[in-house]
Scaffold this active site. Structure first.
Site, PDB file in Angstrom:
ATOM      1  N   CYS A 119      66.074  58.235  54.139  1.00  0.00           N
ATOM      2  CA  CYS A 119      66.494  58.413  52.740  1.00  0.00           C
ATOM      3  C   CYS A 119      67.978  58.126  52.565  1.00  0.00           C
ATOM      4  O   CYS A 119      68.404  57.640  51.531  1.00  0.00           O
ATOM      5  CB  CYS A 119      66.171  59.815  52.264  1.00  0.00           C
ATOM      6  SG  CYS A 119      66.903  61.070  53.297  1.00  0.00           S
ATOM      7  N   LYS A 134      52.372  71.045  52.980  1.00  0.00           N
ATOM      8  CA  LYS A 134      51.547  69.836  52.953  1.00  0.00           C
ATOM      9  C   LYS A 134      52.332  68.701  53.593  1.00  0.00           C
ATOM     10  O   LYS A 134      53.265  68.156  53.002  1.00  0.00           O
ATOM     11  CB  LYS A 134      51.158  69.433  51.524  1.00  0.00           C
ATOM     12  CG  LYS A 134      50.023  68.422  51.558  1.00  0.00           C
ATOM     13  CD  LYS A 134      50.012  67.469  50.407  1.00  0.00           C
ATOM     14  CE  LYS A 134      50.758  66.199  50.629  1.00  0.00           C
ATOM     15  NZ  LYS A 134      50.336  65.338  51.738  1.00  0.00           N
ATOM     16  N   GLU A 190      64.221  66.567  46.790  1.00  0.00           N
ATOM     17  CA  GLU A 190      65.097  65.706  47.605  1.00  0.00           C
ATOM     18  C   GLU A 190      64.453  64.328  47.602  1.00  0.00           C
ATOM     19  O   GLU A 190      63.363  64.159  48.155  1.00  0.00           O
ATOM     20  CB  GLU A 190      65.188  66.222  49.048  1.00  0.00           C
ATOM     21  CG  GLU A 190      65.798  67.593  49.204  1.00  0.00           C
ATOM     22  CD  GLU A 190      67.291  67.630  48.904  1.00  0.00           C
ATOM     23  OE1 GLU A 190      67.874  66.571  48.608  1.00  0.00           O
ATOM     24  OE2 GLU A 190      67.848  68.729  48.956  1.00  0.00           O
ATOM     25  N   GLU A 200      65.180  50.821  46.336  1.00  0.00           N
ATOM     26  CA  GLU A 200      65.034  51.414  47.666  1.00  0.00           C
ATOM     27  C   GLU A 200      63.920  50.674  48.407  1.00  0.00           C
ATOM     28  O   GLU A 200      62.777  50.648  47.954  1.00  0.00           O
ATOM     29  CB  GLU A 200      64.676  52.900  47.567  1.00  0.00           C
ATOM     30  CG  GLU A 200      64.608  53.549  48.941  1.00  0.00           C
ATOM     31  CD  GLU A 200      64.194  55.022  48.917  1.00  0.00           C
ATOM     32  OE1 GLU A 200      63.234  55.357  48.196  1.00  0.00           O
ATOM     33  OE2 GLU A 200      64.836  55.813  49.635  1.00  0.00           O
TER      34      GLU A 200
HETATM   35  P1  NAD Z   1      56.077  59.981  48.789  1.00  0.00           P
HETATM   36  O1  NAD Z   1      56.792  60.469  47.585  1.00  0.00           O
HETATM   37  O2  NAD Z   1      55.091  58.908  48.639  1.00  0.00           O
HETATM   38  O3  NAD Z   1      55.312  61.200  49.489  1.00  0.00           O
HETATM   39  C1  NAD Z   1      55.977  62.395  49.820  1.00  0.00           C
HETATM   40  C2  NAD Z   1      54.958  63.521  49.872  1.00  0.00           C
HETATM   41  O4  NAD Z   1      54.423  63.709  48.562  1.00  0.00           O
HETATM   42  C3  NAD Z   1      53.768  63.233  50.783  1.00  0.00           C
HETATM   43  O5  NAD Z   1      53.405  64.425  51.453  1.00  0.00           O
HETATM   44  C4  NAD Z   1      52.691  62.821  49.792  1.00  0.00           C
HETATM   45  O6  NAD Z   1      51.382  63.034  50.261  1.00  0.00           O
HETATM   46  C5  NAD Z   1      53.012  63.721  48.608  1.00  0.00           C
HETATM   47  N1  NAD Z   1      52.479  63.253  47.324  1.00  0.00           N
HETATM   48  C6  NAD Z   1      52.128  61.990  46.974  1.00  0.00           C
HETATM   49  N2  NAD Z   1      51.638  61.981  45.698  1.00  0.00           N
HETATM   50  C7  NAD Z   1      51.710  63.263  45.251  1.00  0.00           C
HETATM   51  C8  NAD Z   1      51.363  63.896  44.029  1.00  0.00           C
HETATM   52  N3  NAD Z   1      50.851  63.216  42.995  1.00  0.00           N
HETATM   53  N4  NAD Z   1      51.573  65.221  43.919  1.00  0.00           N
HETATM   54  C9  NAD Z   1      52.128  65.930  44.925  1.00  0.00           C
HETATM   55  N5  NAD Z   1      52.438  65.403  46.120  1.00  0.00           N
HETATM   56  C10 NAD Z   1      52.239  64.070  46.277  1.00  0.00           C
HETATM   57  O7  NAD Z   1      57.225  59.614  49.848  1.00  0.00           O
HETATM   58  P2  NAD Z   1      57.047  59.036  51.321  1.00  0.00           P
HETATM   59  O8  NAD Z   1      56.602  57.621  51.207  1.00  0.00           O
HETATM   60  O9  NAD Z   1      56.265  59.981  52.156  1.00  0.00           O
HETATM   61  O10 NAD Z   1      58.567  59.108  51.841  1.00  0.00           O
HETATM   62  C11 NAD Z   1      59.509  58.172  51.494  1.00  0.00           C
HETATM   63  C12 NAD Z   1      60.396  58.668  50.368  1.00  0.00           C
HETATM   64  O11 NAD Z   1      60.950  59.936  50.708  1.00  0.00           O
HETATM   65  C13 NAD Z   1      61.581  57.754  50.137  1.00  0.00           C
HETATM   66  O12 NAD Z   1      61.779  57.573  48.769  1.00  0.00           O
HETATM   67  C14 NAD Z   1      62.738  58.532  50.758  1.00  0.00           C
HETATM   68  O13 NAD Z   1      64.003  58.194  50.248  1.00  0.00           O
HETATM   69  C15 NAD Z   1      62.348  59.933  50.460  1.00  0.00           C
HETATM   70  N6  NAD Z   1      63.036  60.889  51.359  1.00  0.00           N
HETATM   71  C16 NAD Z   1      64.035  61.675  50.849  1.00  0.00           C
HETATM   72  C17 NAD Z   1      64.724  62.557  51.678  1.00  0.00           C
HETATM   73  C18 NAD Z   1      65.834  63.440  51.151  1.00  0.00           C
HETATM   74  O14 NAD Z   1      66.232  64.370  51.844  1.00  0.00           O
HETATM   75  N7  NAD Z   1      66.338  63.188  49.960  1.00  0.00           N
HETATM   76  C19 NAD Z   1      64.384  62.642  53.028  1.00  0.00           C
HETATM   77  C20 NAD Z   1      63.355  61.827  53.510  1.00  0.00           C
HETATM   78  C21 NAD Z   1      62.679  60.954  52.658  1.00  0.00           C
END
Ligand code: NAD
Length: 500
Positions: free
Chosen positions: A302, A192, A268, A401
């Site tokens: 991230c 997804k 992650e 963040e």
């Molecule tokens: P997000 O958590 O909003 O979304 C991530 C994914 O989760 C998306 O595909 C989203 O559609 C899905 N999602 C949202 N609600 C959900 C639910 N209730 N159930 C299941 N899936 C759901 O994050 P974002 O805004 O897309 O990305 C930014 C975040 O990602 C930041 O916090 C960043 O630090 C983190 N990030 C971490 C890493 C790492 O390797 N640790 C790498 C990249 C980004």
């Protein structure tokens, strides 16, 4: 084929681009069951450029059935790893043929500078998947020591049906970090992508099928997290969900697991990474790397080094050098090969980042550079790189963040103080450390509570180095490296009685 970083070549590639916008289930491109679509917007101009199949629980049901069937049939899960490797290599060759497209899709979807997409995202995506495919037939199982009347085999087996949920900031690369080890170890996957950036994931699934990855093994369901992501997390027939995204959603996924079948969840998550600069650091090297750490990918990273914890005696000189470097980073159209700094991914995210900038001003941090929305006339969501000096860890901008181009500079006087400030956060994803003293480098690297400490550079290391977070930056997860393979497999003990 890669994309030539010239305006004419890029414009020609954009006009030839054929967007693939359907879901991919059981080896076929399909509309969502509901027939619904959602718009995907180019953040550089605010215009919709594609309508994408919007999946929901019904599509999840179809994908889980297809993935389960493929897994149980053994067509992929029981294939000798060396055979899987050949097919994944073919998949990588096809991605190489489509490398320009891969780079362009992430540029248009996420607003990432084309320079980065061409030189980093697309090639590293392919390299990552190749690396994991290559490792797939090199990992040995083990035999534990027993008496001669027993044989004790310790073997690893694929998890089964694996949901993969990824964010928007490195759409292709974050996908590769997960699908590389998941496919190499024989799982069937349901990917997804983030709703804002689905296009490169769809391309990858179509190319995987063309390469010979069997039907049902690699499915893609674009759509909202609250429906598709939740349905994967709650599904009784999904064995694992590998997630990259915010700490908030990661926490929710652990809840889904506990409310359903206790599926394995690896997370992650977010970060508020420190960059510690000691008084003896080489300030030119530090400035170059500290700018990249804080502002590469517009801070939508991230491992963004968003807290610069710097010794008082060198702070002003370092900040001056950083400002000078940042002035050479053109902000603008991500399709322009000279651009180093594109827009925020969407309007609400831009508003959120701007509200943090206002909070920084209100809390008394000293604005040294930036702080404004720019290029508004383009319709895009651009914010200048922004530096606040004289911050402390209690300030909102230094504690939360932001996921945008906002750096907090925090002065310190002693090493103990620097380490305490670095560790004063709920996160523990990445960190950087600058010093010429090797003893101090060892000591401080061990003292910082984070999954990665890069010394005299900003780096996550090559594919052999694991990546993942301490504290609320992660849960059981390590991407990259051979350790990623372990998490997509179950360990089985086979104890054999050899007595006649
Ligand atoms: P997000 O958590 O909003 O979304 C991530 C994914 O989760 C998306 O595909 C989203 O559609 C899905 N999602 C949202 N609600 C959900 C639910 N209730 N159930 C299941 N899936 C759901 O994050 P974002 O805004 O897309 O990305 C930014 C975040 O990602 C930041 O916090 C960043 O630090 C983190 N990030 C971490 C890493 C790492 O390797 N640790 C790498 C990249 C980004």
């Amino acid at each position: 084929m890669g994309l030539e970083l010239k305006k004419e070549a890029i414009n020609a590639a954009v006009s030839n681009l054929q967007l693939r916008t359907k879901a991919f289930i059981n080896g076929k491109s399909v509309n969502s069951v509901s027939g619904e679509t959602f718009a995907t917007v180019n953040p550089a101009n605010g215009k919709t450029f594609a309508e994408i199949a919007s999946c929901d629980e019904k599509d999840v049901e179809l994908a889980v059935k297809a993935a389960r069937k493929s897994f149980e049939s053994g067509c992929w899960s029981k294939m000798p790893p060396a055979e899987r490797k050949k097919i994944i290599f073919k998949f990588c060759d096809l991605m190489e043929e489509h490398e320009a497209e891969l780079a362009l899709l992430d540029c248009l979807d996420a607003g990432k500078p084309i320079f980065d997409c061409v030189t980093i995202d697309a090639p590293e995506t392919i390299e990552c998947i190749r690396w994991h495919a290559e490792a797939g037939d090199k990992l040995l199982d083990t035999i534990s020591p027993t008496g001669s009347s027993n044989l004790s085999l310790i073997v690893r087996e694929p998890m089964g049906v694996v949901g993969i949920i990824v964010p928007w900031n490195f759409p292709a690369q974050m996908t590769a970090w997960k699908i590389g080890p998941a496919l190499a170890t024989g799982n069937s996957i349901i990917l997804k992508p983030a709703k804002l950036t689905s296009l490169s994931a769809i391309l990858m699934a179509e190319l995987a099928a063309e390469a010979g990855i069997p039907d049902g093994v690699f499915n893609v369901l674009p759509g909202p997290g609250s429906t598709v992501g939740k349905a994967l997390g709650m599904h009784m027939n999904v064995n694992m969900v590998a997630f990259t995204g915010s700490t908030e959603v990661g926490r929710t996924l652990l809840g889904y697991s506990s409310q359903s079948n206790l599926k394995r969840i690896i997370l992650e998550l977010g970060g508020k990474s420190p960059q510690v600069v000691m008084a003896d650091a080489d300030l030119d090297i530090t400035a170059e790397n500290a700018v990249s750490a804080a502002f590469w990918n517009m801070g939508e990273n991230c491992s963004c080094g968003s807290r610069l914890i710097v010794h008082k005696s060198v702070k002003d000189e370092l900040v001056k050098k950083m400002v000078k470097i940042l002035k050479t980073w053109p902000v603008g159209d991500p399709l322009d090969p000279d651009t180093r700094f594109g827009p925020m991914v969407e309007e609400p995210h831009m508003e959120k980042v701007l509200s943090y900038i206002e909070a920084g001003k209100a809390e008394g941090a000293e604005l040294v550079m930036g702080g404004n929305r720019v290029l508004e006339e383009t319709g895009g969501y651009f914010i200048e790189p922004t530096i606040f000096d004289e911050c402390n860890n209690k300030m909102k901008i230094a504690a939360e963040e932001i996921f945008g181009p906002v750096l907090s500079v925090i002065p310190f006087e002693t090493e103990e103080e620097a380490v305490a400030i670095a560790n004063d956060t709920e996160y523990g994803l990445a960190s950087s450390l600058y010093t010429r003293n090797v003893n101090a480098a060892h000591r401080i690297a061990r003292a910082i509570r984070a999954g990665t400490v890069s010394v005299n550079c900003f780096s996550e290391g090559d594919m052999g180095a694991p990546f993942g977070g301490f504290k609320e930056s992660g849960f059981f997860g390590r991407d990259k490296s051979i350790y990623a393979h372990y998490q997509y497999t179950e360990m089985k003990a086979i104890w054999m009685n050899l007595e006649d």
